[in-house]
Enzyme design. Structure first.
Site, short mmCIF file in Angstrom:
data_model
loop_
_atom_site.label_atom_id
_atom_site.label_comp_id
_atom_site.label_asym_id
_atom_site.label_seq_id
_atom_site.Cartn_x
_atom_site.Cartn_y
_atom_site.Cartn_z
N GLN A 1 3.12 14.13 59.17
CA GLN A 1 1.93 13.28 58.97
C GLN A 1 0.68 13.84 59.65
O GLN A 1 -0.43 13.46 59.33
CB GLN A 1 2.19 11.85 59.51
CG GLN A 1 2.67 10.88 58.44
CD GLN A 1 4.12 11.10 58.08
OE1 GLN A 1 4.98 11.04 58.93
NE2 GLN A 1 4.39 11.38 56.81
N GLY B 1 11.25 6.19 76.64
CA GLY B 1 11.68 5.60 75.37
C GLY B 1 11.59 4.08 75.44
O GLY B 1 11.57 3.49 76.52
N ARG C 1 4.30 17.38 74.86
CA ARG C 1 4.18 17.82 76.25
C ARG C 1 5.40 18.58 76.75
O ARG C 1 5.30 19.60 77.42
CB ARG C 1 4.00 16.61 77.17
CG ARG C 1 2.62 16.04 77.13
CD ARG C 1 2.48 14.94 78.18
NE ARG C 1 1.39 14.06 77.79
CZ ARG C 1 1.56 12.95 77.11
NH1 ARG C 1 2.76 12.55 76.73
NH2 ARG C 1 0.51 12.22 76.80
N ILE C 2 6.60 18.05 76.45
CA ILE C 2 7.81 18.68 77.00
C ILE C 2 8.03 20.06 76.37
O ILE C 2 8.37 21.02 77.05
CB ILE C 2 9.04 17.77 76.83
CG1 ILE C 2 8.83 16.45 77.59
CG2 ILE C 2 10.31 18.45 77.33
CD1 ILE C 2 9.93 15.41 77.39
N HIS D 1 23.10 13.50 79.70
CA HIS D 1 21.74 12.96 79.66
C HIS D 1 21.11 12.90 81.06
O HIS D 1 20.69 11.82 81.52
CB HIS D 1 21.74 11.57 79.01
CG HIS D 1 20.41 11.23 78.39
ND1 HIS D 1 20.27 10.37 77.33
CD2 HIS D 1 19.16 11.66 78.67
CE1 HIS D 1 18.99 10.26 77.01
NE2 HIS D 1 18.30 11.05 77.82
N ILE D 2 21.00 14.06 81.68
CA ILE D 2 20.42 14.13 83.03
C ILE D 2 19.04 14.77 83.01
O ILE D 2 18.51 15.18 84.04
CB ILE D 2 21.35 14.90 84.01
CG1 ILE D 2 21.58 16.35 83.53
CG2 ILE D 2 22.67 14.17 84.17
CD1 ILE D 2 22.31 17.22 84.57
N GLY D 3 18.44 14.86 81.80
CA GLY D 3 17.15 15.54 81.67
C GLY D 3 16.12 15.13 82.70
O GLY D 3 15.47 15.96 83.33
N ARG E 1 16.96 13.46 71.78
CA ARG E 1 17.83 12.33 71.47
C ARG E 1 18.99 12.84 70.63
O ARG E 1 18.82 13.71 69.79
CB ARG E 1 17.06 11.25 70.69
CG ARG E 1 16.05 10.47 71.50
CD ARG E 1 16.73 9.49 72.48
NE ARG E 1 15.77 8.76 73.31
CZ ARG E 1 15.40 9.14 74.53
NH1 ARG E 1 15.88 10.26 75.06
NH2 ARG E 1 14.54 8.41 75.22
N ASP F 1 21.94 17.96 76.16
CA ASP F 1 21.88 16.93 77.21
C ASP F 1 22.10 15.55 76.61
O ASP F 1 22.27 14.59 77.35
CB ASP F 1 20.48 17.01 77.86
CG ASP F 1 20.32 16.08 79.04
OD1 ASP F 1 21.30 15.93 79.81
OD2 ASP F 1 19.23 15.50 79.20
#
Lengths: 372, 372
Positions: B220, B109, B196-197, B337-339, B288, B312
């Site tokens: 879009q 990010g 991708r994820i 937030h340990i992704g 997010r 997360d």
């Protein structure tokens, strides 16, 4: 699904009505009696009620069946459908009498059955293997991820409102990655026991980037090198080999305990085994508590011989207090034996338990008969 | 790896010695200066120290870098290597002066960078996409399993010593199974965002028995039917289709939120969306916090519109108190937030951040340049 809805309660109005109907329609008097020690959900219930061919007597309450109830109701039964909490021994069989043709358990384990006493009387045994393979393999992978990613510690930080105390840092909360990466291109999954659940677990690990598999087999069985090579190729692994416990402990990044319980596997994971494991490795037990020495595992975690552990089963369960050595270890995820606890799996197990009983009563081959 | 070992501290003895050496060996006077706002581990450090070609100035403490320190040390820097906690704006760029050629962030990010201010001065931007794909996909699958299998509730039962209060029952602790079964032969994974994820997560789900995939794309962009059909065949799925949010909510058994943040995805999962989801479905957010309306999700869990959630990321993190509406919901797994928090991934990200900086300084193509 959780509300009991018994078909026939031994002393309620519907039973009285059933008895009257038995008097009126004499052919109903010869209906085989099925005794069921627990409400098994609407799907399984439908199997016996829709047939109208059986006298179904079922424990009516939403808690474990009392032994006295079984002894009182089993006389004259042709089939006895039980769960893991019902101990079926000579006393129950004596009470049942000669009519009993099948004991069908809604479980893959049968430690609660005196199988020799049952078999010696010519009574068949039904059980429910395979149905739970996927659910248990799911839990095994989940526990491996949770233990590696420090989830018990990090969830606790959030639960206690301490997240604001931690600002981002390059290696904050980091644990070892389950699969391979440019930094660690080899990742070995190790299995103690390599039956259906181990193989289902291994299949799940492939897209996570596991590159090799080691396993230990029953010492009484011969290695199957051709099978192993075919499986290695099918899964696209660099290696898949049967090894001894020593090599398994030393070489594996994640070790899954997925072998049967009993004396031959008692404390197979002990201090000696744990001391050989890698410092960054993970231990998962989704089999039986007796395979792992809890005190040794707690020591291994406390002294950081290994990274973490995820266990669905504990020796002596459910008597596991909040100060149990493993519950006290922050790097040990402990869940209360929920391996097979998906609604779909339990419906499948309950249905199969009833099918095993009905098959015997209708002289069909039992879908899953336990042969000793 | 967690202990800071700064290369050069601005005011310590080694720096004084370095200044003397600069005087003695005049060619060293022209070494490009790299300012690094955090110790990034031994692997990344080795990249800059082994080259002996740079003056490396690094924040020496094991906590977030202070803005004043950056302003004081950035003048004359050729490269500035930062993390997500460092706000890089016009003030910092003004302080840096004309020498600055690259801002390289150890993150995928870049909300913390004023990218337009940076680009308008002809300064390049490096970031670290892809490296974290596997680690985040691992967490997404883990959260889906944890939410479905009631792991927060059941872990709490064990932690509090209440396991002995629960005796086995056919449907105790049961949740929906992630993959298909004879009872539920179809299992649809839904994705908000299909980059991708998402695709790495989908690949992991195949051996669990997911049978179909639905996703929503950036409005879009054009649908890519040929790519979808090729991917469907490769993965052996019954279906793989781009759909609208309404169909995604209605048809999916597990929904993964894995799209970028920002205004176009703000609260894309809101009350309207959640009300359309299945009662047995799971929501996972590993993207997010801003994509999910926390209050609406808490209401959905409380009123059982959906089965459970695994998140997360939370809007407003890390300011998430113990009485946050989501932390209070027993069916919501919340991790901090340990992704991307695996050691291997963070080493990879740190290394790539340094490589992006060095590539620019040596006039090589940057391995991962952010192009606006």
């Amino acid at each position: 699904m959780s509300t009991p809805a018994p078909f026939v309660q031994p002393s309620d109005k519907s039973n009285i009505r059933a008895n009257r109907l038995t008097t009126i329609f004499s052919h109903l008097r010869t209906r085989p009696k099925i005794v069921i020690t627990r409400y098994l959900g609407p799907e399984a219930s439908a199997l016996v009620t829709h047939k109208h061919s059986y006298e179904v007597v079922q424990w009516p309450e939403d808690r474990s069946c009392e032994r006295d109830w079984i002894i009182k109701n089993v006389p004259g039964a042709s089939a006895l459908v039980v769960t893991v909490v019902d101990k079926i021994d000579a006393e129950v069989l004596d009470a049942a009498g000669d009519s009993l043709r099948v004991v069908s358990t809604m479980s893959v384990g049968y430690e609660h059955l005196d199988v020799h006493a049952i078999a010696s009387r010519g009574i068949k045994i039904g059980y429910t293997p395979e149905v739970l393979t996927d659910a248990v393999a799911d839990i095994a992978v989940m526990l491996a991820l949770m233990a590696g990613r420090n989830v018990r510690e990090t969830m606790q930080i959030v639960d206690q409102g301490r997240w604001p105390d931690f600002s981002w840092a390059p290696f904050l909360f980091c644990g070892p990655q389950l699969g391979s990466s440019p930094v660690s291109p080899k990742r070995i999954a190790g299995f103690i026991g390599f039956g259906r659940i181990s193989q289902a677990t291994l299949a799940r690990l492939i897209p996570f980037g596991v590159t090799g598999c080691l396993y230990t087999g029953n010492p009484q069985s011969e290695p199957n090198i051709d099978r192993d090579e075919a499986l290695r190729q099918k899964l696209g692994l660099e290696t898949l080999r049967r090894v001894d416990l020593d090599e398994l402990a030393r070489e594996s990044d994640t070790i899954f305990v997925l072998a049967p319980g009993g004396p031959s596997t008692y404390h197979i994971v002990d201090e000696t085994f744990l001391r050989k494991m890698k410092k960054t490795s993970i231990l998962v037990n989704a089999a039986r508590g007796s395979l792992v020495d809890s005190d040794a595992l707690a020591k291994a975690l406390r002294e950081k011989w290994i990274w973490g552990a995820g266990i669905d089963v504990v020796e002596g369960e459910p008597n596991v207090a909040h100060d149990h050595p493993l519950v006290k270890e922050p790097r040990c995820v402990v869940i209360p034996h929920i391996g097979s606890a998906t609604t779909e799996t339990r419906v499948g197990m309950a249905t199969l338990a009833i099918e095993n009983a009905i098959a015997t009563l209708t002289n069909q081959p039992m879908p899953k008969e336990l042969r000793l």
